[in-house]
Scaffold this active site. Structure first.
Site, short mmCIF file in Angstrom:
data_model
loop_
_atom_site.label_atom_id
_atom_site.label_comp_id
_atom_site.label_asym_id
_atom_site.label_seq_id
_atom_site.Cartn_x
_atom_site.Cartn_y
_atom_site.Cartn_z
CE LYS A 1 -1.84 3.04 2.69
NZ LYS A 1 -1.69 4.18 1.61
CD GLU B 1 13.78 0.28 8.91
OE1 GLU B 1 14.33 1.46 9.23
OE2 GLU B 1 14.49 -0.89 8.53
CB CYS C 1 13.66 8.47 7.99
SG CYS C 1 14.31 7.45 6.49
CD GLU D 1 11.11 12.36 11.26
OE1 GLU D 1 10.09 11.94 11.42
OE2 GLU D 1 11.93 11.63 10.74
P1 NDP Z 1 2.78 8.19 8.15
O1 NDP Z 1 2.97 7.36 9.30
O2 NDP Z 1 1.51 9.03 8.32
O3 NDP Z 1 2.33 7.32 6.86
C1 NDP Z 1 3.24 6.21 6.36
C2 NDP Z 1 2.40 5.14 5.92
O4 NDP Z 1 1.52 4.80 6.65
C3 NDP Z 1 1.49 5.96 4.71
O5 NDP Z 1 1.45 4.87 3.40
C4 NDP Z 1 0.24 5.89 5.21
O6 NDP Z 1 -0.77 5.96 4.31
C5 NDP Z 1 0.14 5.00 6.11
N1 NDP Z 1 -0.81 4.78 7.03
C6 NDP Z 1 -1.46 6.01 7.74
N2 NDP Z 1 -2.16 5.45 8.73
C7 NDP Z 1 -2.29 4.18 8.95
C8 NDP Z 1 -2.85 3.25 9.63
N3 NDP Z 1 -3.63 3.39 10.70
N4 NDP Z 1 -2.58 1.83 9.50
C9 NDP Z 1 -1.48 1.65 8.55
N5 NDP Z 1 -1.14 2.63 7.62
C10 NDP Z 1 -1.14 3.62 7.85
O7 NDP Z 1 3.91 8.79 7.81
P2 NDP Z 1 4.34 10.10 6.75
O8 NDP Z 1 3.55 10.10 5.49
O9 NDP Z 1 4.01 11.33 7.46
O10 NDP Z 1 5.79 9.93 6.47
C11 NDP Z 1 6.75 10.53 7.17
C12 NDP Z 1 7.20 9.74 8.32
O11 NDP Z 1 7.66 8.61 7.73
C13 NDP Z 1 8.37 10.59 9.02
O12 NDP Z 1 8.14 10.52 10.53
C14 NDP Z 1 9.58 9.60 8.43
O13 NDP Z 1 10.57 9.71 9.32
C15 NDP Z 1 9.21 8.44 8.57
N6 NDP Z 1 9.99 7.74 7.47
C16 NDP Z 1 10.98 6.83 7.93
C17 NDP Z 1 11.69 6.25 7.14
C18 NDP Z 1 12.76 4.96 7.47
O14 NDP Z 1 13.16 4.28 6.69
N7 NDP Z 1 12.81 5.01 8.97
C19 NDP Z 1 11.68 6.43 5.84
C20 NDP Z 1 10.62 7.36 5.23
C21 NDP Z 1 9.78 7.86 5.93
P3 NDP Z 1 -1.65 7.45 3.86
O15 NDP Z 1 -0.28 8.24 3.10
O16 NDP Z 1 -2.21 7.11 2.44
O17 NDP Z 1 -2.17 8.01 4.70
#
Ligand code: NDP
Length: 485
Positions: free
Chosen positions: A178, A253, A287, A388
């Protein structure tokens, strides 16, 4: 760059489908605010259909009994197709996420390498023979988990999708991906290329829709055996709660508040460039962003002056333009969030050295652009010093000695990555060992290859991606004991 409006479908059980309700979402280009595509807005019902398809494919002899060498060849072919389609994939990524075309090309090449690397490991997943008391044979089998769900964020859509799909498929799992609802375009293309490469129907499924509806349905499904979540800590906690109900394996992650530590004897030219690129690449939406820079007091003034001068020369614009060095943030809502942090920084007493607002160029008004921003005199108690921000905001702090800077660098709930800058080898290794992070780069900043493990300490995550050991998270171990007496 013009991308024609594309009406796309999602991939379930090897077929291209609309959502069960017929609902669709518009996908925007963050540099212009224009709609560039429409994708199905999947429902809980679609999530279940995708998991059921993956479950059926996992049980089918076509996949279950496939020679692991053939799985590897399919992944090699997929890597080749990613390369052949790299221009289109890079253009899609830039138009959807906003990053520069140069960055997108790098991400696509990285994705191809990930498939290639794990393709080579598919037939090297081995169990062990264990010495036990005589007249017995004891061995282990490494088996795939089953159905794995891959929740991918918007900041590195193709690279992060490939990073976990490659080991999952190499190990013989079937997958449901997803992508973020903001950036599904390259994920759908990867689904198409995976089919072309020869993955049997149902082995790879891609569902588009919101995290709140589809993501949560996928991670709560009892038929799922493993979840790889990349995203924020808050959502990660919700995913872990859902996984706990079904005792589902998880890899998390999560975020980072990563320190650069620049000692007085470092190659300062190199360090300035790396500190700048380490926060303003992908408009800071990483991240691994080096969002805190600790600079030794003896070089502080000159370093900061050079950093501000190089930052102010950066060209901001649409990622599709050759000369652009920093594209927009992924959405207006992210732009507002980051501007909120800038306000917090100013009101908490940090010194705004550069940026902090929308660019004045009227050509950029419709996009979600922000100036690269540098704050000085930031402390760990300030909101900008510990949260962050996930945007182009660098926090700079002066330090006196090694113990002090190690304590400041570790004064965060996160523990993803760190950069150490010095020509003193002993000091470099000492600091690398004392940083509470899952990865350290010495005299360069962020170095990840598909073959090197990447993962966080503390609130930055659980488990590892990349490298041979990543396969541990996509397999389970069965012990077999044979009585030979
Ligand atoms: P989110 O946690 O909001 O979203 C991440 C993913 O989770 C998206 O695909 C989102 O879908 C999905 N999601 C949202 N709510 C749910 C739920 N209840 N159950 C399952 N999946 C869900 O993060 P952001 O989009 O804001 O991304 C940024 C964050 O990700 C930052 O904190 C960053 O540090 C972290 N990150 C970490 C990385 C790593 O490798 N450690 C790499 C990249 C980012 P949708 O967007 O469709 O709502």
């Amino acid at each position: 760059m013009t991308v024609q409006l594309q009406k796309m479908k999602m991939l379930v059980a090897g077929e291209w489908k609309d959502s069960a309700t017929g609902a669709r979402s518009s996908i925007l280009d963050p540099s212009s605010g224009e709609i560039i595509a429409e994708v199905p807005r999947a429902s809980k019902q679609d999530a279940k259909a995708a998991v059921d398809a993956a479950r059926a494919a996992f049980g089918s002899p076509e996949w279950r009994d496939m020679d692991s060498g053939k799985r590897g060849r399919i992944l090699t072919k997929l890597a080749g197709l990613v390369r052949e389609n790299s221009d289109e994939l890079a253009r899609l990524e830039t138009s959807n996420e906003g990053k520069t075309l140069r960055e997108s090309k790098g991400d696509v090449a990285w994705a191809a390498r990930a498939f290639e690397y794990f393709a080579g490991l598919a037939d090297k997943i081995e169990g062990e023979t264990i010495p036990v008391p005589p007249k017995r044979l004891n061995y282990t089998l490494k088996e795939p988990l089953g159905v794995t769900v891959h929740i991918v964020p918007w900041n590195y859509p193709i690279a992060l999708a490939s990073r976990s799909l490659a080991p999952a498929l190499a190990a013989g799992n079937t997958v449901v991906m997803k992508p973020s609802e903001l950036t599904p375009l390259t994920a759908l293309k990867i689904g198409e290329l995976a089919l072309k490469a020869g993955t049997p129907k149902g082995v790879m499924n891609v569902v588009t829709g919101s995290g709140a509806e589809v993501g949560s349905a996928l991670v709560s499904d009892k038929n799922v055996d493993g979840i790889v979540f990349t995203g924020s800590g808050d959502t990660g906690r919700q995913v872990m709660e859902a996984a706990a109900k079904n005792i589902t394996h998880v890899v998390m992650e999560l975020g980072g508040k990563n320190p650069h530590i620049v000692f007085a004897d470092a190659d300062l030219q190199r360090a300035v460039k790396a500190v700048k690129d380490g926060i303003f690449t992908n408009a800071g939406q990483m991240c691994w962003a080096g969002s805190r820079a600790f600079i030794h007091e003896s070089i502080y003034d000159g370093f900061v002056k050079d950093l501000v001068s190089k930052t102010s020369a950066m060209k901001i614009g649409p990622g599709s333009e050759e000369t652009t060095e920093m594209g927009p943030l992924v959405s207006k809502s992210r732009q507002e969030t980051v501007l909120g942090y800038v306000k917090d920084g100013v009101s908490e007493g940090a010194k705004l050295l550069y940026g902090g607002k929308r660019p004045s160029d009227p050509r950029l008004d419709k996009g979600s652009f922000l100036e690269p921003t540098i704050f000085a005199d930031v402390t760990g108690e300030m909101k900008i010093g510990c949260d962050e921000i996930f945007g182009p905001v660098l926090c700079v702090t002066k330090f006196k000695n090694t113990d002090e800077v190690v304590a400041m660098a570790n004064e965060t709930d996160y523990g993803l990555y760190g950069g150490v800058w010095t020509n003193n080898l002993k000091l470099a290794h000492d600091v690398a060992s004392r940083l509470e992070v899952g990865g350290v780069a010495i005299n360069e900043y962020l170095v990840t290859f598909p073959q090197t493990p990447f993962g966080g300490y503390k609130d930055s995550g659980i488990g590892h991606e990349n490298g041979v050991r990543a396969l541990e998270y996509y397999t389970r171990t069965k012990n077999v004991s044979v009585n030979l007496s």
